[in-house]
Design a protein around this motif. Structure first.
Motif, PDB file in Angstrom:
ATOM      1  N   UNK A 514       4.533  12.137 -12.609  1.00  0.00           N
ATOM      2  CA  UNK A 514       5.973  12.360 -12.774  1.00  0.00           C
ATOM      3  C   UNK A 514       6.762  11.703 -11.653  1.00  0.00           C
ATOM      4  N   UNK A 515       6.223  11.767 -10.436  1.00  0.00           N
ATOM      5  CA  UNK A 515       6.910  11.152  -9.296  1.00  0.00           C
ATOM      6  C   UNK A 515       6.911   9.628  -9.438  1.00  0.00           C
ATOM      7  N   UNK A 516       5.790   9.066  -9.871  1.00  0.00           N
ATOM      8  CA  UNK A 516       5.728   7.621 -10.085  1.00  0.00           C
ATOM      9  C   UNK A 516       6.754   7.187 -11.137  1.00  0.00           C
ATOM     10  N   UNK A 521      11.590   4.499 -12.992  1.00  0.00           N
ATOM     11  CA  UNK A 521      12.756   4.597 -13.876  1.00  0.00           C
ATOM     12  C   UNK A 521      14.047   4.501 -13.080  1.00  0.00           C
ATOM     13  N   UNK A 522      14.105   5.232 -11.950  1.00  0.00           N
ATOM     14  CA  UNK A 522      15.303   5.211 -11.125  1.00  0.00           C
ATOM     15  C   UNK A 522      15.568   3.810 -10.573  1.00  0.00           C
ATOM     16  N   UNK A 523      14.490   3.063 -10.305  1.00  0.00           N
ATOM     17  CA  UNK A 523      14.624   1.701  -9.795  1.00  0.00           C
ATOM     18  C   UNK A 523      14.822   0.658 -10.876  1.00  0.00           C
ATOM     19  N   UNK A 571      12.355   1.473  -0.345  1.00  0.00           N
ATOM     20  CA  UNK A 571      11.414   2.570  -0.085  1.00  0.00           C
ATOM     21  C   UNK A 571      12.094   3.882  -0.438  1.00  0.00           C
ATOM     22  N   UNK A 572      11.411   4.721  -1.158  1.00  0.00           N
ATOM     23  CA  UNK A 572      11.972   6.018  -1.536  1.00  0.00           C
ATOM     24  C   UNK A 572      11.656   7.072  -0.482  1.00  0.00           C
ATOM     25  N   UNK A 573      12.647   7.947  -0.247  1.00  0.00           N
ATOM     26  CA  UNK A 573      12.453   9.053   0.689  1.00  0.00           C
ATOM     27  C   UNK A 573      11.512  10.083   0.063  1.00  0.00           C
ATOM     28  N   UNK A 574      11.097  11.050   0.876  1.00  0.00           N
ATOM     29  CA  UNK A 574      10.119  12.035   0.410  1.00  0.00           C
ATOM     30  C   UNK A 574      10.695  12.982  -0.618  1.00  0.00           C
ATOM     31  N   UNK A 575      12.017  13.160  -0.610  1.00  0.00           N
ATOM     32  CA  UNK A 575      12.620  14.080  -1.557  1.00  0.00           C
ATOM     33  C   UNK A 575      12.536  15.535  -1.157  1.00  0.00           C
ATOM     34  N   UNK A 579      16.444  15.202  -4.638  1.00  0.00           N
ATOM     35  CA  UNK A 579      15.837  14.079  -5.353  1.00  0.00           C
ATOM     36  C   UNK A 579      15.569  12.928  -4.384  1.00  0.00           C
ATOM     37  N   UNK A 580      14.405  12.261  -4.509  1.00  0.00           N
ATOM     38  CA  UNK A 580      14.126  11.107  -3.642  1.00  0.00           C
ATOM     39  C   UNK A 580      15.201  10.037  -3.797  1.00  0.00           C
TER      40      UNK A 580
END
Length: 744
Positions: A514-516, A521-523, A571-575, A579-580
């Motif tokens: 789900x995180x992947x 998707x967000x990117x 780079x995505x934050x840890x969230x 939300x990351x």
């Protein structure tokens, strides 16, 4: 203090005060009982040393010796009185009075009351002596209160908070407290003149703050500036004088209880709001003062596995605000000018004591110099003074979210270290690598425990993947997902993406599905490079970097309009706080750091970088481009042993790793493993640490293995550097701050 007194009258007036206040005749037995002595033996005798026959130089030497001895004497707690008075006669009209008193029998307010009562008795030998509070009556009242509702509520309040109570301020230490053979305190003073102090109190009152709460908030702000952290706990004291006697507010004794106060430095709020929040917390804690700080510490020690994990060695005490305006620090100079003062407290590293004296604010900072880094306590005192003056002078300062409290010399050093403006490099990321691969195709680019990837092979594989990305229509600034586990393919994917003109989005294949999917998707990712057999459940295209490459791929030309301000990676934050979020970094930013570090640290093709940082962590960026733009090689741990210090050490020896770049905790693990094995990597010459606070002792531990005079093992030159946290935007090269532990 210095003055001229009738010593016989000084003694008799002292006897009068000690006789009236039974707490001054207390002694403390081994079974935790407190006893009160009676008679003349319970009053201290004033010792007299006559130095009138000595030269001024001899007098000064003797005074220095006496101060050295008396300033840190500890009186036996089981012998009364816990009070000493001595007089040194320097001339017919000049005497020095030395007074030492134990906090067991006299708190801060009582110290003022003691000197005031002694002075009044000295001035008026025949005055009526009031009947004062018997201290045992006070102790009996405290004991009776232990079973009442306020005590039960206080106990419940603190036990409920114990697990979440913040630790003590995490100021950098020079050494472990356990390593100190003895402790000596040195005092520093922070003063505001009457005009500034009055202005500060008025500005505080206008915001609903008491003077003591304001001083506590400013103290916490100053500690945070010097590394205390964003959330920490201080020990303070609160007066506890219940109405058990008509003259309870004139009584001399120990009438204070310790209280733990948690401070939070939330930079999203202006200072005034932070101070108000701290005062609210303080008032709530005071409402639950019937379970003392000592009792809370015992509970913490029980829950946290010992005293060391529970200690709160930073204290703040205020003696401002007694019911009588006559009771303040001015009493300390009734007999004459105070020329020296120091306090010492067991289990305390730094104590702040605030008082008013002759209309001024005086804050005495007593700390253990040997425990702290050289100059830290001086700088901290300077910073506290600076902050108080700023708040007194400028109403707008109360709305500041942060303050520059550095002393001028330190500010100048930082300015010099950050004066790095040079002409910026004009190369896009990947260009230097491609040129290097053309010059030295056979040179090693990636080294693993069982494999070597040459520059030529790496360029070929990257060009193949870059060509595929172009065929998919990937454009400038578009994110390409790199869904991978650790391995050489990560480097292939990074290079392929930037050489294709896109930006890479690293996604650890070990993350939950789900995180992947959220990140991809967000990117708005259309294309994915992978080494795990990843397949999309939607419309994303995937390219397997583990499949063999046939033929000879050519690098695609740069896309029209490409430039240094193009996006290089996200780079995505840890969230952890929601939300990351993706952090966007351009080619210019990375090229800036790469060029600066290459020149600063003399990176060459002979260097071997340990690629220990995960590719979705920003430290990996310099590993990749810092090494490959200079013709150096990356040494990669196996994916299933990536967190094994023994494996790191093996690779350091196998490939003569010379450059290490990681968070300090990882360096600490390597150091501990090397010490345990007696097996220090012989080639390591440069250690770079960032991403977290640098433990002050770690560079010193690394320097033990330095080859220079005093070093332990023969090695290549070694340097330690701290690249502090994400840097502010600056002009020119090097948007990171580097603080060498020693000159190169």
């Amino acid at each position: 203090m210095e003055g001229d007194w009738d010593l016989d009258r000084l003694q008799s007036s002292l006897d009068t005060v000690v006789a009236a206040h039974s707490a001054l005749r207390s002694r403390f037995l081994s079974d935790e009982r407190q006893a009160t002595e009676h008679g003349e033996a319970a009053s201290p005798r004033i010792g007299v040393l006559d130095l009138r026959a000595h030269s001024p130089r001899q007098q000064e030497l003797i005074r220095t010796e006496l101060r050295e001895m008396r300033s840190h004497q500890v009186l036996p707690a089981d012998q009364a009185p816990l009070l000493t008075v001595d007089a040194t006669i320097l001339d017919d009209d000049k005497t020095v009075l030395h007074v030492g008193h134990d906090g067991l029998v006299m708190d801060g307010i009582s110290m003022f009351l003691f000197f005031r009562a002694w002075w009044h008795a000295y001035q008026n030998p025949t005055a009526e002596v009031h009947e004062e509070l018997p201290y045992e009556d006070y102790l009996a009242a405290l004991e009776a209160a232990r079973d009442r509702a306020p005590a039960r509520r206080s106990r419940d309040y603190w036990t409920a908070r114990a697990d979440d109570l913040a630790p003590h301020p995490d100021l950098p230490l020079r050494t472990s407290p356990a390593a100190l053979s003895g402790t000596r305190f040195t005092q520093r003073e922070v003063r505001l003149d009457p005009t500034a102090w009055t202005a500060l109190k008025e500005r505080a009152a206008g915001r609903g703050l008491t003077p003591s709460a304001l001083l506590l908030a400013a103290y916490a702000e100053t500690l945070a500036t010097w590394g205390a952290g964003e959330r920490f706990t201080l020990t303070t004291t609160v007066a506890n004088r219940p109405p058990v006697h008509p003259r309870v507010f004139e009584a001399i004794g120990q009438f204070s209880d310790t209280l733990l106060v948690e401070a939070e430095i939330d930079r999203s709020l202006p200072f005034a709001a932070r101070a108000q929040a701290l005062q609210t917390r303080l008032h709530t804690d005071i409402d639950h003062r019937h379970f003392s700080g000592i009792e809370v510490l015992k509970e913490l020690a029980r829950r946290r596995g010992g005293i060391a994990a529970a200690r709160m060695p930073y204290t703040f005490n205020s003696a401002i605000g007694h019911v009588s305006s006559e009771v303040d620090g001015s009493a300390l100079e009734l007999f004459g000018k105070e020329v020296f003062s120091v306090s010492q407290t067991p289990q305390v590293w730094l104590n702040a004591f605030a008082m008013e004296q002759h209309g001024e604010l005086v804050v005495q900072l007593d700390g253990i110099d040997e425990l702290f880094c050289e100059g830290l306590l001086d700088d901290l005192a300077h910073g506290y003074r600076t902050l108080l003056r700023l708040l007194a002078d400028e109403d707008a300062a109360w709305q500041h979210h942060s303050f520059d409290l550095l002393p001028p010399a330190q500010r100048a050093r930082r300015a010099a270290a950050n004066d790095t403006a040079v002409e910026l490099p004009e190369e896009m990321l990947g260009d230097a690598f491609a040129a290097q691969a053309a010059r030295t195709p056979a040179a090693p680019a990636i080294l693993t425990a069982d494999r070597t990837v040459s520059y030529g092979e790496l360029l070929h594989r990257a060009a193949t993947a870059a060509t595929w990305l172009r065929e998919q229509g990937v454009g400038r600034g578009e994110l390409v997902g790199l869904v991978m586990r650790r391995g050489p393919e990560q480097i292939v994917g990074i290079l392929a993406t930037v050489l294709a003109g896109a930006a890479y989005l690293p996604v650890d294949a070990g993350l939950p599905t789900a995180r992947q999917e959220y990140m991809l998707t967000d990117g708005r990712v259309r294309c994915v490079l992978t080494n795990t057999g990843w397949t999309s459940t939607g419309s994303m295209a995937a390219f397997d970097l583990t499949r063999p490459c046939s033929g000879r791929a050519e690098l695609p030309d740069r896309l029209p309009g490409s430039g240094l301000d193009d996006l290089a990676y996200v780079l995505y934050t840890s969230g952890t706080t929601g939300a990351p979020k993706g952090v966007m970094v351009t080619h210019r930013n990375v090229a800036n750091v790469v060029a600066d570090c290459r020149d600063r640290f003399g990176i060459t093709a002979e260097d071997r970088f340990m690629a220990v940082s995960a590719f979705n962590f920003d430290l990996s960026v310099w590993d990749v481009f810092g090494a490959l733009s200079a013709g150096a090689a990356l040494v990669m741990p196996d994916h299933d042993r990536a967190a094994d210090p023994a494996h790191w050490l093996e690779l350091c020896w196998l490939y003569q790793v010379s450059v290490w770049n990681s968070v300090p905790a990882i360096v600490g693990l390597l150091h501990d493993q090397a010490r345990a094995d007696g097996d220090v990597p012989p080639g390591l010459r440069l250690v770079m640490m960032s991403g977290d606070r640098l433990p002050p002792a770690l560079p010193a531990q690394l320097r033990l293995h330095d080859p220079r005079p005093g070093g332990r093992l023969p090695r290549r030159p070694h340097r330690d550097h701290d690249l502090e946290h994400p840097p502010p935007r600056r002009r020119g090269r090097g948007r990171h701050r580097v603080h060498p532990v020693r000159p190169p």
